[in-house]
Design an enzyme around this catalytic site. Sequence first.
Site, PDB file in Angstrom:
ATOM      1  N   VAL A 282      48.657  -7.155  34.519  1.00 42.29           N
ATOM      2  CA  VAL A 282      48.829  -5.840  34.555  1.00 42.29           C
ATOM      3  C   VAL A 282      50.398  -5.589  35.161  1.00 42.29           C
ATOM      4  CG1 VAL A 282      48.571  -3.397  35.374  1.00 42.29           C
ATOM      5  CG2 VAL A 282      46.732  -5.201  34.885  1.00 42.29           C
TER       6      VAL A 282
ATOM      7  N   GLY B  66      53.230  -7.483  34.532  1.00 41.55           N
ATOM      8  CA  GLY B  66      53.851  -8.658  34.812  1.00 41.55           C
ATOM      9  C   GLY B  66      54.037  -8.829  36.305  1.00 41.55           C
TER      10      GLY B  66
ATOM     11  N   ILE C 103      54.975  -6.858  38.965  1.00 43.58           N
ATOM     12  CA  ILE C 103      54.781  -6.124  39.806  1.00 43.58           C
ATOM     13  C   ILE C 103      53.655  -6.245  40.586  1.00 43.58           C
ATOM     14  CG2 ILE C 103      54.375  -3.784  40.285  1.00 43.58           C
ATOM     15  CD1 ILE C 103      56.217  -2.946  37.714  1.00 43.58           C
TER      16      ILE C 103
ATOM     17  N   GLY D  55      61.909 -11.790  20.203  1.00 38.40           N
ATOM     18  CA  GLY D  55      60.674 -12.330  20.890  1.00 38.40           C
ATOM     19  C   GLY D  55      59.775 -11.513  21.759  1.00 38.40           C
TER      20      GLY D  55
ATOM     21  N   GLU E  20      54.237  -8.895  20.830  1.00 36.20           N
ATOM     22  CA  GLU E  20      53.023  -9.778  20.832  1.00 36.20           C
ATOM     23  C   GLU E  20      52.705 -10.358  19.319  1.00 36.20           C
ATOM     24  OE1 GLU E  20      50.674 -10.244  23.438  1.00 36.20           O
ATOM     25  OE2 GLU E  20      51.922  -8.565  24.827  1.00 36.20           O
TER      26      GLU E  20
ATOM     27  N   ASP F 113      48.029  -2.741  24.253  1.00 35.86           N
ATOM     28  CA  ASP F 113      48.428  -3.646  25.352  1.00 35.86           C
ATOM     29  C   ASP F 113      48.287  -3.028  26.701  1.00 35.86           C
ATOM     30  OD1 ASP F 113      49.961  -6.070  26.501  1.00 35.86           O
ATOM     31  OD2 ASP F 113      51.103  -4.457  27.029  1.00 35.86           O
TER      32      ASP F 113
ATOM     33  N   LYS G 229      45.983  -2.553  30.191  1.00 31.58           N
ATOM     34  CA  LYS G 229      46.497  -2.545  31.570  1.00 31.58           C
ATOM     35  C   LYS G 229      46.087  -1.154  32.362  1.00 31.58           C
ATOM     36  CE  LYS G 229      50.269  -5.186  30.159  1.00 31.58           C
ATOM     37  NZ  LYS G 229      51.802  -5.253  29.591  1.00 31.58           N
TER      38      LYS G 229
ATOM     39  N   GLY H  27      57.746 -12.002  30.924  1.00 28.84           N
ATOM     40  CA  GLY H  27      58.981 -13.061  30.862  1.00 28.84           C
ATOM     41  C   GLY H  27      58.264 -14.091  31.832  1.00 28.84           C
TER      42      GLY H  27
HETATM   43  N1  HSE Z   1      53.944  -7.308  25.491  1.00 27.91           N
HETATM   44  C1  HSE Z   1      53.971  -6.941  26.840  1.00 27.91           C
HETATM   45  C2  HSE Z   1      54.918  -5.783  26.972  1.00 27.91           C
HETATM   46  C3  HSE Z   1      54.351  -7.899  27.776  1.00 27.91           C
HETATM   47  O1  HSE Z   1      55.894  -5.741  26.090  1.00 27.91           O
HETATM   48  O2  HSE Z   1      55.255  -5.409  28.163  1.00 27.91           O
HETATM   49  C4  HSE Z   1      52.908  -8.646  28.258  1.00 27.91           C
HETATM   50  O3  HSE Z   1      51.900  -7.764  28.589  1.00 27.91           O
END
Ligand code: HSE
Length: 428
Positions: free
Chosen positions: A134, A136, A138, A189, A192, A203, A207, A304
């Site tokens: 959730v 990244g 944080i 890039g 997903e 996505d 979360k 990242g």
């Molecule tokens: N694809 C997600 C985003 C990152 O763009 O935040 C991984 O959950």
Amino acid sequence: MTETLRLGIAGLGTVGAGVVKILRREAGLLTARTGKKLEITAVSARSRDKDRGVPLSGYAWETDPVALASRDDVDVFVELMGGSDGPAKAATEAAIAAGKDVVTANKALLALHGQPLACAAEAGGTVLRYEAAVAGGIPVIKALTEGLAGNRITRVMGVMNGTCNYILTRMEATRQGYNALFEECGRLGYLEADPTLDVGGIDAGHKLALLASIAFGTQVDFGAVALQGIQSITLQDIDRAADMGYKIKLLGVAQMTGRGLEQRMTPCLVPVGSPLGQLDGGTNMVILEGDSVGQIVLRGAGAGEGPTASAVLSDICDIARGIRLPTFGQPAAGLEAAPPASAASPAPYYLRLTLKDKPGALAKVATALGDNGISIDRMRQYKHDDQDVPVLIVTHVTARPSLDAALAALPATGVVTGLPVALRIEDV
Ligand code: HSE
């Protein structure tokens, strides 16, 4: 002698390689902080030959992640493959069955199968941690589970998909449309493997469902998240919203109401000057509200190599330190299934309509709204475009079913051309 915690890592993409790099680079620091030597014993990935920018020859190689998960020389199975089912699920189940602790970055796996996986882990005395799943880098799972353990959580909100926030803010800054920015994200890039997960809100919905489970002590229920993506947002929507003092965000909101648990991941308007309104690019923001603490705003990189690997390391260090918390903050077997709220809580709405240029057109729209109990707070009419007149309306607080009834009544007025746009204005 320093005890060793042995790690098996499945998945050596961006995040997996990042975890290996930190474990190698910071071995001394991590031992100082945890009291244990953190040692990778085995790894697994789809391709053995690919250069990942980090030496892997010192680790045993497994082609099958399920075999990796069950190895005798693995204490913690680190799942970084992704995917809600298939190898990620099979290997996680195998690890739990073999008595291993599990660290994963897989939000889809936990949003869809978190309850049975957590029950199995807790019944077997193992832990299942997912800080990286959730937002990244944080540390929001930790904040909610530990830092705010003394609060009743009243609301959780967040921009938790960096790709969507990048597209929306770049549309405004570069004057390009959604499709051009979507393609740019592909080139960079950012998308997903299945881009619908990003732009369809799925996505971010995964979360939100995980945060809601911890926040409200309920079983994770992704199926109950009301989802709407950003695919239909136009530059015109963004510009007109800005004219009225708002930004459009793909915003997740979870709150317990008298009508049940409300979970939404939808495009919303937030005031330009609010922390959410000022969140640009691929950054994430999570807002937690508790009865004692008030509001907390967490902001940082949601994806990242470095940020996500940082979160994975947080879980590994917890396990090394002997911190063994239940997956969702309280024992999973005791979590109730929350009744989902049938409709979103009342809010002001922003409407963008195009009307025919004829006498009484505005009055007919106002009547359709008024007949459904909707009061107008502000209105703005733009210069006529041939025979059509763009009109923006901000309503007073309105129940969503009333708004839907008013929208359904608009075609019969004979003055509305095109499809009306209706966006919720969130009180942030
Ligand atoms: N694809 C997600 C985003 C990152 O763009 O935040 C991984 O959950």
